[in-house]
Enzyme design. Sequence first.
Site, PDB file in Angstrom:
ATOM      1  N   THR A   1     -13.839 -20.347  52.105  1.00  0.00           N
ATOM      2  CA  THR A   1     -13.040 -21.226  52.960  1.00  0.00           C
ATOM      3  C   THR A   1     -11.615 -20.705  53.136  1.00  0.00           C
ATOM      4  OG1 THR A   1     -14.352 -23.143  52.281  1.00  0.00           O
ATOM      5  CG2 THR A   1     -12.192 -23.570  53.259  1.00  0.00           C
TER       6      THR A   1
ATOM      7  N   GLU B   1       2.245 -20.452  46.085  1.00  0.00           N
ATOM      8  CA  GLU B   1       2.561 -21.550  47.004  1.00  0.00           C
ATOM      9  C   GLU B   1       1.311 -22.351  47.372  1.00  0.00           C
ATOM     10  OE1 GLU B   1       4.532 -24.084  48.722  1.00  0.00           O
ATOM     11  OE2 GLU B   1       5.849 -22.346  48.975  1.00  0.00           O
TER      12      GLU B   1
ATOM     13  N   GLY C   1      -1.317 -27.198  49.385  1.00  0.00           N
ATOM     14  CA  GLY C   1      -1.940 -26.570  50.550  1.00  0.00           C
ATOM     15  C   GLY C   1      -0.903 -25.976  51.491  1.00  0.00           C
TER      16      GLY C   1
ATOM     17  N   GLY D   1     -16.462 -33.359  53.785  1.00  0.00           N
ATOM     18  CA  GLY D   1     -16.082 -32.083  53.188  1.00  0.00           C
ATOM     19  C   GLY D   1     -14.783 -32.133  52.398  1.00  0.00           C
TER      20      GLY D   1
ATOM     21  N   LYS E   1      -1.379 -29.629  39.374  1.00  0.00           N
ATOM     22  CA  LYS E   1      -0.261 -29.451  40.300  1.00  0.00           C
ATOM     23  C   LYS E   1       1.052 -29.964  39.706  1.00  0.00           C
ATOM     24  CE  LYS E   1      -3.524 -29.628  44.109  1.00  0.00           C
ATOM     25  NZ  LYS E   1      -4.143 -30.446  45.170  1.00  0.00           N
TER      26      LYS E   1
ATOM     27  N   GLY F   1      -7.762 -27.312  52.862  1.00  0.00           N
ATOM     28  CA  GLY F   1      -8.415 -26.837  54.073  1.00  0.00           C
ATOM     29  C   GLY F   1      -8.180 -25.364  54.299  1.00  0.00           C
TER      30      GLY F   1
END
Length: 385
Positions: A10, A117, A122, A175, A193, A290
């Site tokens: 992905t 990063e 994201g 998803g 995180k 994503g």
Amino acid sequence: MKIGLLGHGTVGSGVRKIIDGKNTKEISQLEISRILVRYEKDITDERMTVDIHDIVEDPDIDVVVECIGGDEPAFRYVQAALFNGKHVVTSNKKMLVNHLEELLETARTRGVSLKYEAACGGGIPWMSNLDRTKRIDDIESFRGIFNGTTNYILTKMSDEGSEFTVALKEAQDCGYAEFDPSDDIDGMDTAYKVVLSSCKGFGVLTSVQDIDIYGIRSISARDIAYACTHDYVCKLIGTGIKLEDGVSATVIPTFIPKENLFATIPANFNAIESDSRTLGKMTYVGQGAGSYPTAHAVVQDLIDLVYKQDILVASEVSVRVDNTSRVSSFYVRSINLDNVQGLIEERIDEDTCITKKISFVQLASLIGKLEDSAVFVAEVMHDCK
């Protein structure tokens, strides 16, 4: 700058498409020389290989981009790349947190950079903005919605009155959630995180095992209904606060007043806020996961390397996590509330209450005393600051 790309799933495929597109002058300075794939049958490009040595031992490759995910073999590959004098850019938060001190030390001793990063937020430029803020100010604290999966689930429950299992299934169908969503719904993804944000923002190393973590696995439509009728919205919030001799670090569902910015963050979006003396509160909102948002962050790190920005790795120090001084009120639902009668400020009904102001240490003790596997706890934010 010649790049070895590890993984073509992905995120990796998104990185390859952005760089191959050569849409800007900056991107035109990047070139993917080799791409590691898992199986021979996956080879669809002449740059692809199944042999990691073709990348980490190639003297012409300047930087390795790791988009494999998971702990191993990602850690072994990244460590080898750093040891061989190659910069590394990674989106792999779990691997980073498990081996952060060792990887940073290797990067320092070999004179290369480890950039991540894309591992937190994201496509949101969170890490780079912490760096920019620190050039002028100390970061005093941060907090935010770090996980898009849980935010999607909580948004569905708030907007449509869905039960948790229904909202989770929808997140999986879209998803956003994995087949095994445990890291997301149990708060571990957010905790990773928080560790990375503490490292970048505070310059410290903390252990994820020391963070107080409570997820949303046991939340019900009933809990969401209480929040809504009292003008709250439930969000899973990760927080870090710099202390004089350590940090406070938590992950917990939080009832946030509806007028607060975090309460308005929809679907799978993330929102993260830093607080510093001269800049004050700054909030960054965007897609937290994503293919293209995460790949965008990876490529931003690569461009920083081209322009030799943030090449040196700072010397982070290990500190303790101490949540004893942070106190708040909590919403608690359990069939065994009588076990903690002395900590109850307001009894809502037979198995739901609001606690007196207590510390996170007391909260952990409270949950243990309840002996209830289905207990749900949320911090109650009484103001919109």
